[in-house]
Design an enzyme around this catalytic site. Structure first.
Site, PDB file in Angstrom:
ATOM      1  N   HIS A 222      33.529  68.143  77.179  1.00 47.53           N
ATOM      2  CA  HIS A 222      33.467  69.174  76.217  1.00 47.53           C
ATOM      3  C   HIS A 222      35.048  69.349  75.583  1.00 47.53           C
ATOM      4  O   HIS A 222      35.437  68.323  75.126  1.00 47.53           O
ATOM      5  CB  HIS A 222      33.128  70.780  76.745  1.00 47.53           C
ATOM      6  CG  HIS A 222      32.896  71.843  75.606  1.00 47.53           C
ATOM      7  ND1 HIS A 222      32.932  71.641  74.284  1.00 47.53           N
ATOM      8  CD2 HIS A 222      32.396  73.112  75.931  1.00 47.53           C
ATOM      9  CE1 HIS A 222      32.777  72.903  73.978  1.00 47.53           C
ATOM     10  NE2 HIS A 222      32.282  73.719  74.813  1.00 47.53           N
ATOM     11  N   HIS A 262      28.514  62.669  69.332  1.00 46.19           N
ATOM     12  CA  HIS A 262      28.425  63.962  69.599  1.00 46.19           C
ATOM     13  C   HIS A 262      27.015  64.441  69.582  1.00 46.19           C
ATOM     14  O   HIS A 262      25.948  63.594  68.948  1.00 46.19           O
ATOM     15  CB  HIS A 262      28.976  64.602  68.144  1.00 46.19           C
ATOM     16  CG  HIS A 262      29.221  66.189  68.078  1.00 46.19           C
ATOM     17  ND1 HIS A 262      28.276  67.012  67.541  1.00 46.19           N
ATOM     18  CD2 HIS A 262      30.194  66.676  68.343  1.00 46.19           C
ATOM     19  CE1 HIS A 262      28.570  68.270  68.067  1.00 46.19           C
ATOM     20  NE2 HIS A 262      29.966  68.050  68.407  1.00 46.19           N
ATOM     21  N   ASP A 313      37.764  65.798  69.066  1.00 46.15           N
ATOM     22  CA  ASP A 313      38.705  65.410  69.933  1.00 46.15           C
ATOM     23  C   ASP A 313      39.676  64.043  69.716  1.00 46.15           C
ATOM     24  O   ASP A 313      40.673  64.125  70.308  1.00 46.15           O
ATOM     25  CB  ASP A 313      38.126  65.314  71.376  1.00 46.15           C
ATOM     26  CG  ASP A 313      37.316  66.817  71.623  1.00 46.15           C
ATOM     27  OD1 ASP A 313      38.192  67.694  71.764  1.00 46.15           O
ATOM     28  OD2 ASP A 313      36.319  66.792  71.741  1.00 46.15           O
TER      29      ASP A 313
HETATM   30  N1  COA Z   1      30.557  56.038  74.043  1.00 48.01           N
HETATM   31  C1  COA Z   1      29.718  55.175  74.218  1.00 48.01           C
HETATM   32  N2  COA Z   1      28.436  55.441  74.003  1.00 48.01           N
HETATM   33  C2  COA Z   1      27.952  56.505  73.709  1.00 48.01           C
HETATM   34  C3  COA Z   1      29.022  57.653  73.435  1.00 48.01           C
HETATM   35  C4  COA Z   1      30.249  57.162  73.612  1.00 48.01           C
HETATM   36  N3  COA Z   1      31.316  58.150  73.623  1.00 48.01           N
HETATM   37  N4  COA Z   1      28.401  58.752  72.953  1.00 48.01           N
HETATM   38  C5  COA Z   1      27.061  58.570  73.131  1.00 48.01           C
HETATM   39  N5  COA Z   1      26.862  57.222  73.218  1.00 48.01           N
HETATM   40  C6  COA Z   1      25.455  56.318  73.363  1.00 48.01           C
HETATM   41  C7  COA Z   1      24.943  56.860  74.699  1.00 48.01           C
HETATM   42  O1  COA Z   1      25.195  55.650  75.630  1.00 48.01           O
HETATM   43  C8  COA Z   1      23.456  56.516  74.236  1.00 48.01           C
HETATM   44  O2  COA Z   1      23.294  55.200  73.848  1.00 48.01           O
HETATM   45  P1  COA Z   1      21.726  54.524  74.393  1.00 48.01           P
HETATM   46  O3  COA Z   1      20.804  55.355  73.628  1.00 48.01           O
HETATM   47  O4  COA Z   1      21.859  53.292  74.099  1.00 48.01           O
HETATM   48  O5  COA Z   1      21.707  54.782  75.969  1.00 48.01           O
HETATM   49  C9  COA Z   1      23.548  57.248  72.994  1.00 48.01           C
HETATM   50  O6  COA Z   1      24.673  57.114  72.550  1.00 48.01           O
HETATM   51  C10 COA Z   1      23.123  58.777  73.149  1.00 48.01           C
HETATM   52  O7  COA Z   1      23.906  59.329  73.987  1.00 48.01           O
HETATM   53  P2  COA Z   1      23.799  60.680  74.951  1.00 48.01           P
HETATM   54  O8  COA Z   1      24.582  61.045  75.908  1.00 48.01           O
HETATM   55  O9  COA Z   1      22.060  61.085  74.640  1.00 48.01           O
HETATM   56  O10 COA Z   1      24.320  61.891  73.586  1.00 48.01           O
HETATM   57  P3  COA Z   1      24.540  63.259  73.980  1.00 48.01           P
HETATM   58  O11 COA Z   1      24.188  64.363  72.977  1.00 48.01           O
HETATM   59  O12 COA Z   1      24.031  63.952  75.353  1.00 48.01           O
HETATM   60  O13 COA Z   1      26.441  63.158  74.374  1.00 48.01           O
HETATM   61  C11 COA Z   1      28.399  63.616  74.135  1.00 48.01           C
HETATM   62  C12 COA Z   1      27.009  63.945  73.447  1.00 48.01           C
HETATM   63  C13 COA Z   1      29.462  64.316  73.357  1.00 48.01           C
HETATM   64  C14 COA Z   1      28.643  64.200  75.422  1.00 48.01           C
HETATM   65  C15 COA Z   1      28.612  62.141  74.220  1.00 48.01           C
HETATM   66  O14 COA Z   1      28.511  61.520  72.892  1.00 48.01           O
HETATM   67  C16 COA Z   1      30.041  61.636  74.868  1.00 48.01           C
HETATM   68  O15 COA Z   1      29.926  61.715  76.102  1.00 48.01           O
HETATM   69  N6  COA Z   1      30.937  61.412  74.196  1.00 48.01           N
HETATM   70  C17 COA Z   1      32.316  61.122  74.690  1.00 48.01           C
HETATM   71  C18 COA Z   1      32.889  62.519  75.155  1.00 48.01           C
HETATM   72  C19 COA Z   1      33.554  63.237  74.331  1.00 48.01           C
HETATM   73  O16 COA Z   1      34.219  62.520  73.121  1.00 48.01           O
HETATM   74  N7  COA Z   1      33.386  64.616  74.125  1.00 48.01           N
HETATM   75  C20 COA Z   1      33.784  65.549  73.034  1.00 48.01           C
HETATM   76  C21 COA Z   1      32.476  66.016  72.297  1.00 48.01           C
HETATM   77  S1  COA Z   1      33.108  67.175  71.036  1.00 48.01           S
END
Ligand code: COA
Length: 377
Positions: A222, A262, A313
């Protein structure tokens, strides 16, 4: 027991009505009280947008002047709080200090549970106005410097930069900080906002709601993401030539490229669009385009490989770096701005409250026979 059809991580689950902000994730729009963020970001100051989010409509000039004056009056910290900050262990990061001090502020005030909506608003603004002061003071105290008291001539963003360095910031830096604050004010039922709402849904007080929210924002998925972004750019990727290789390696090992993806946006985050412009502007001003060159490779590779886009971010991290802000302040900066969104949401929750208490899908056992301690193995 709940049914099996539930959204893990509450994905897709709607828990309340809200009029505050709307994230149109498929189209990549964000609305503050009905206004598109792209119009707000170009035309409003942070204070104006904070007023809009908290009060529900854009202020007249007179109301804005009064609102800004109120925030300025409320920036100062009670002496006891500053003394407490000085007692904190030097290892305490500004985000940890924020969590502790926001909670401690509550001991100086009457419990706002029993007061009317107007008093709740006043108390809430008084708390939100202090976030920037707490973050700047805790940073300076931790590093052995004297706190710089707030400057009543400066707006919230310029004053924050001033309290960090003791110098009046230049106009471009102040404007970039102001826009960054503005873009972080509110974002639907994100995790920290939800946690603030859960806390006050028990009819707990605003101080507790803000404290829960700070603790929730602190996590790397987050508010902690911007810090991870700059660490990735500086220590793992280092140069544009290595960016593609880095991404491919992360994706092969099912890792995360920080600042990408996201839960709601399935296209370009509209806040990242505005921040990218400021990141480019500051990069040119500083004569250092390295982060933008890396960003271009990441954007292309992530879109091709995963159809993922940068989030807020990613480009805020580059903006902060060029503003010379220490990494430990990245998450507190998010909190300084989001505190106004948290306030709006807590007031909305109080105004039409029902205890937030979700159901769970229990997958453990039932009916086990009790074993006395002396017979357990
Ligand atoms: N890098 C690589 N792969 C990513 C990714 C990232 N930053 N974010 C999502 N993915 C991929 C996942 O591996 C997954 O792939 P798959 O379907 O092949 O397994 C798919 O995208 C969906 O990911 P998921 O974890 O289900 O999405 P979520 O909605 O739970 O997660 C976040 C959202 C923001 C937590 C996630 O995108 C993330 O961890 N981002 C990096 C941290 C970040 O920048 N956070 C700030 C948010 S404003």
């Amino acid at each position: 027991m709940a049914g099996k059809n539930f959204g893990k991580g509450l994905e897709g689950v709607t828990v309340a009505d809200t009029k505050i902000s709307f994230v149109a994730g498929m189209k990549g729009h964000l609305y503050y009280r009905g206004y598109d963020i792209k119009d707000i970001a170009g035309n409003c100051s942070f204070e104006e947008a904070a007023y809009l989010i908290v009060n529900g409509s854009l202020p007249t000039r007179k109301k804005l002047v009064a609102f800004s004056a109120e925030l300025k009056r409320e920036r100062a910290l009670p002496d006891g709080t500053v003394a407490l900050m000085k007692k904190l262990n030097k290892k305490t990061t500004p985000m940890e200090a924020l969590r502790t001090i926001v909670s401690a502020l509550g001991s100086d005030e009457p419990d706002p549970r029993d007061v009317d909506a107007h008093m709740k608003l006043k108390t809430g603004l008084s708390i939100a106005a202090k976030f920037a002061t707490i973050a700047a003071y805790s940073y300076r105290i931790r590093h052995g410097m004297k706190p710089v008291p707030p400057n009543l001539k400066l707006d919230h963003a310029a004053n924050f930069l001033y309290m960090l360095s003791g110098k009046i910031p230049d106009e471009i830096s102040s404007k970039a900080m102001d826009t960054d604050f503005l873009l972080h004010i509110d974002h639907g039922f994100n995790a920290s906002t939800f946690s603030a709402r859960v806390t006050v849904s028990t009819l707990s007080d605003l101080f507790s709601g803000f404290t829960s929210a700070v603790g929730t924002l602190k996590g790397p998925l987050h508010g902690g993401a911007a810090q991870e972004v700059i660490e990735m750019l500086d220590n793992k990727i280092r140069q544009p030539e290595d960016a593609e290789r880095y991404v491919m390696k992360i994706l092969e090992t099912h890792g995360r490229v920080m600042g990408y993806g996201h839960r709601i946006y399935k296209t370009y985050d509209p806040r990242a669009k505005v921040l990218r412009k400021n990141a480019v502007l500051l990069s040119k001003m500083r004569g250092n385009m390295k982060y933008i060159e890396i960003a271009d490779v990441l954007e292309r590779t992530m879109r091709e490989q995963k159809n993922l886009y940068p989030n807020v971010d990613f480009y805020s991290a580059i903006v902060y770096k060029h503003l010379g802000l220490p990494v430990e302040l990245y998450s507190p900066i998010f909190a300084i701005a989001r505190s106004f969104g948290w306030l709006a949401h807590m007031l909305e929750q109080y105004s039409d409250n029902r205890l937030i208490r979700p159901a769970e899908n229990f997958i453990g056992k039932t009916g086990l026979k009790f074993i006395p301690i002396e017979k357990r193995q």
